[in-house]
Write an enzyme that holds these catalytic residues in place. Structure first.
Site, PDB file in Angstrom:
ATOM      1  N   GLU A   1       0.828  -1.214   0.000  1.00  0.00           N
ATOM      2  CA  GLU A   1       0.000   0.000   0.000  1.00  0.00           C
ATOM      3  C   GLU A   1       0.861   1.263   0.000  1.00  0.00           C
ATOM      4  OE1 GLU A   1      -2.529  -0.854   3.411  1.00  0.00           O
ATOM      5  OE2 GLU A   1      -4.129  -1.471   2.064  1.00  0.00           O
TER       6      GLU A   1
ATOM      7  N   GLU B   1      -6.988  -7.588  -0.666  1.00  0.00           N
ATOM      8  CA  GLU B   1      -7.447  -7.498   0.725  1.00  0.00           C
ATOM      9  C   GLU B   1      -8.942  -7.214   0.712  1.00  0.00           C
ATOM     10  OE1 GLU B   1      -5.439  -4.792   3.271  1.00  0.00           O
ATOM     11  OE2 GLU B   1      -3.444  -5.624   2.901  1.00  0.00           O
TER      12      GLU B   1
END
EC number: 3.2.1.-
Length: 654
Positions: free
Chosen positions: A186, A264
């Site tokens: 991320e 995710e």
């Protein structure tokens, strides 16, 4: 699952793990088929339905149990991080033993017939201490983390030159079970947006792992701009409440061809101390999964089994204020913190079965649970009484207070001590300017507890004292920031405290080795220490007790206690903060307890106030939300010396 059936299943899966390591690797491949927007596994169309499990949050003896339950749920892959700080606690010192044995975990995954999606960082987030980065990086205070800063890159290169060769034989095309590897994590959510750094990482992975392994990135939709990189496959993450169509459409701007991937998909959420327990409804999670699978997407469910932040390993967020994460990482996941199937698991298995085969037969039942207590703890002594044992090398002296990082104290607690330079008759304000307490400071004058100063609060304490009075400040590291545009999160007293108009100087710093004291010294017969009349402030309590029957998983309940740390037979269970919530119980895996009359020992470091009756209980159900009403089973007031665990033990489940 009965032990006999479990053994049979593992024996059936054993040939697969051996096959994965045979030298027929040149026939094996996992690639992106951009022409048909899909993955190919050994040339055949393939879609993974994966779940996240973190080996560092699950004791090694429980790995096989959790992985087999994931496979029985219909998953064909698992995804997990590798936390750098878990394996390199000091520069150049590596630990891959016990619950840190990464290769053993890869083998357990192979035994369970699960492919692996690996996320080695170097930064991982994961709500883990400092996002997996080792705190010793901060011994260079000017270092710029997660950038092309030469100091940071040198440390990363050194670490990956140890880690990546270990996993190279486990790459799928080499005969292993690792089908893809994530670069960074991320990164688009970080402030730096340093493409030179990302290119350096990509080059390092290629140099050490070769060209065949699929490398990818993961970002939230708002982070794709800075998180994606040419040559790395772009994936996205989002939860059931997000707009799937909108996000996948945005993803196509960065990855026009190839399979859609949600790396995710959130089955639940994390908890912060002082906020309600997070949950996600079964219907919302299953509906979102089914919609993605209908599109042909590959999905990883984060988390499928959350586990526990044992010891001091929890991370923290900063959203206007500092938010440390709870010891429990249950995450409202399909498999509970204790490893039990939940209704969410059964519903997800039903969805998965519509798209691919799931193993036949019933899922394993919940593990046996145990109730015990109440157990009355005895006062051992004030923390200050053990200072010579807690800091055998003695203090470090400095005019101004030094941070944890400066004195090489990575976790836990450090005591700061100075002396009053004049008598203070009237209550005088004491504070640390510029929010300079990271994270909680327990203040004592001549051993008497005065109160708490903490990172989020601007309140002041009011102190009195004589010339030469001893001012002790015990500072607790509550977990370093683990997500987002976080700057380096130094711990300790970042600014010198002020008393009245006086800046306090001439400090002694005592880095405390509390775990060593609990594990090695407390089992011995220590000399008797003078007990305070009304103990308050940082104080040790302990009790030995037998369990006359067999043991089961259990949940330590601490009603009336305030905040502290707990050890069972020397194992650091983690933090409790009963007064703050939402978590009220700590998960105790059964393997930590000694059965059949052997003595067990519980030790508490209570940092503030104790209940009138210093008792704890072991329950057969967790309490993760302090706003919920506990269904209290009647517990007879038997002493721990006579209570048999075999009598109240019962299965807990659905």
């Amino acid at each position: 699952m009965a032990p006999k059936k479990l053994s049979c299943l593992r024996s059936l899966l054993l040939p697969l793990s051996l096959t994965l390591l045979l030298p027929q690797a040149d026939t094996r491949s996992f690639v992106v088929d951009r022409g048909h927007d899909r993955f190919l596994l050994d040339g055949a169309p393939f879609r993974y339905v994966s779940g996240s499990l973190h080996y560092f949050r699950v004791p090694r003896v429980l790995w096989a149990d959790r992985l087999l339950k994931m496979r029985w749920s219909g998953l064909n892959a698992i995804q997990f991080y590798v936390p750098w700080n878990y394996h390199e606690p000091q520069p150049g010192v590596y630990n891959f033993n016990g619950s840190r044995d990464l290769i053993a975990f890869l083998n357990e995954a192979a035994l369970a017939n699960l492919l692996v999606i690996l996320r080695p960082g170097p930064y991982i987030c994961a709500e883990w201490e400092m996002g997996g980065l080792p705190s010793w990086l901060l011994r260079k205070p000017e270092i710029h983390l997660r950038t092309s800063d030469p100091d940071f890159l040198a440390a990363v290169d050194s670490w990956f030159k140890v880690l990546l060769p270990k996993i190279y034989p486990w790459l799928y095309h080499n005969g292993g079970n690792i089908i893809s590897i994530q670069v960074e994590n991320e990164y688009g959510s970080y402030r730096a947006c340093d493409f030179s750094y990302m290119r350096h990482l990509a080059g390092l992975f290629r140099a050490l792992l070769g060209e065949k392994i699929l490398l990818f990135t993961t970002d939230g939709p708002e982070g794709l701009k800075c998180g994606s990189l040419r040559g790395l496959y772009t994936t996205v993450d989002f939860g059931p409440a997000d707009n799937m169509t909108k996000i996948f459409t945005l993803l196509r701007k960065y990855e026009p061809h190839g399979p859609l991937v949600n790396s995710e998909y959130y089955t639940g959420w994390l908890d912060y101390w002082g906020q309600n327990h997070s949950t996600r409804s079964v219907s919302a999670v299953t509906k979102g999964l089914e919609n993605m699978l209908k599109l042909g997407a590959s999905v990883n469910m984060y988390m499928f089994h959350g586990g526990t932040n044992f010891g001091y390993w929890n991370g923290a967020d900063k959203k206007g204020r500092f938010l440390p994460i709870t010891t429990s990482y249950d995450y409202d996941a399909p498999i509970s913190e204790a490893g039990d199937p939940t209704p969410k698991l059964f519903a997800l298995r039903d969805v998965i079965s519509k798209f691919q085969e799931v193993p036949l037969g019933p899922l394993p039942p919940p593990s046996p649970k145990m109730m015990l207590g109440p157990v009355t703890l005895h006062l051992v002594g004030h923390l200050l009484a053990f200072l010579d044992l807690l800091c055998p090398r003695g203090p470090i002296h400095s005019i101004l207070p030094m941070t944890f990082e400066a004195v090489k104290q990575d976790h836990g607690f450090m005591l700061y001590r100075t002396y009053m330079t004049h008598t203070i008759f009237e209550p005088t304000p004491f504070w640390v300017p510029n929010n300079g307490v990271h994270d909680r400071a327990y203040v004592m004058v001549d051993g008497v507890f005065q109160g708490v100063v903490e990172r989020n609060m601007r309140d002041k304490l009011f102190l009195t004292g004589k010339l030469g009075s001893k001012l002790d400040i015990l500072v607790e590291n509550m977990g370093r920031l683990s997500f987002g545009s976080n700057s380096s999160d130094f711990k300790g007293l970042l600014k010198p405290p002020i008393l009245g108009q006086t800046i306090l100087t001439q400090w002694m710093m005592f880095p405390l080795k509390i775990d060593n004291l609990v594990k090695w010294w407390f089992p011995l017969q220590l000399p008797k220490w003078p007990y305070p009349q009304a103990p308050s402030g940082p104080t040790f309590y302990s009790k030995t007790f037998p369990i006359l029957g067999s043991v089961g998983d259990t949940f330590l309940y601490l009603p009336g206690w305030t905040k502290g740390q707990v050890w069972i037979n020397g194992f650091n269970l983690g933090r409790y903060w009963t007064k703050q919530g939402p978590q009220q119980t700590l998960y105790v895996p059964r393997f930590l307890l000694f059965p059949r009359g052997a003595l067990n020992k519980i030790t508490l470091l209570e940092l503030e106030d104790v209940p009138l009756q210093p008792q704890v209980q072991f329950l057969d159900k967790p309490i993760l939300n302090s706003t919920s009403t506990l269904h209290r089973t009647h517990i007879n007031s038997l002493s721990a010396d006579t209570l048999s665990a075999s009598e109240p033990m019962e299965l807990s489940g659905h």
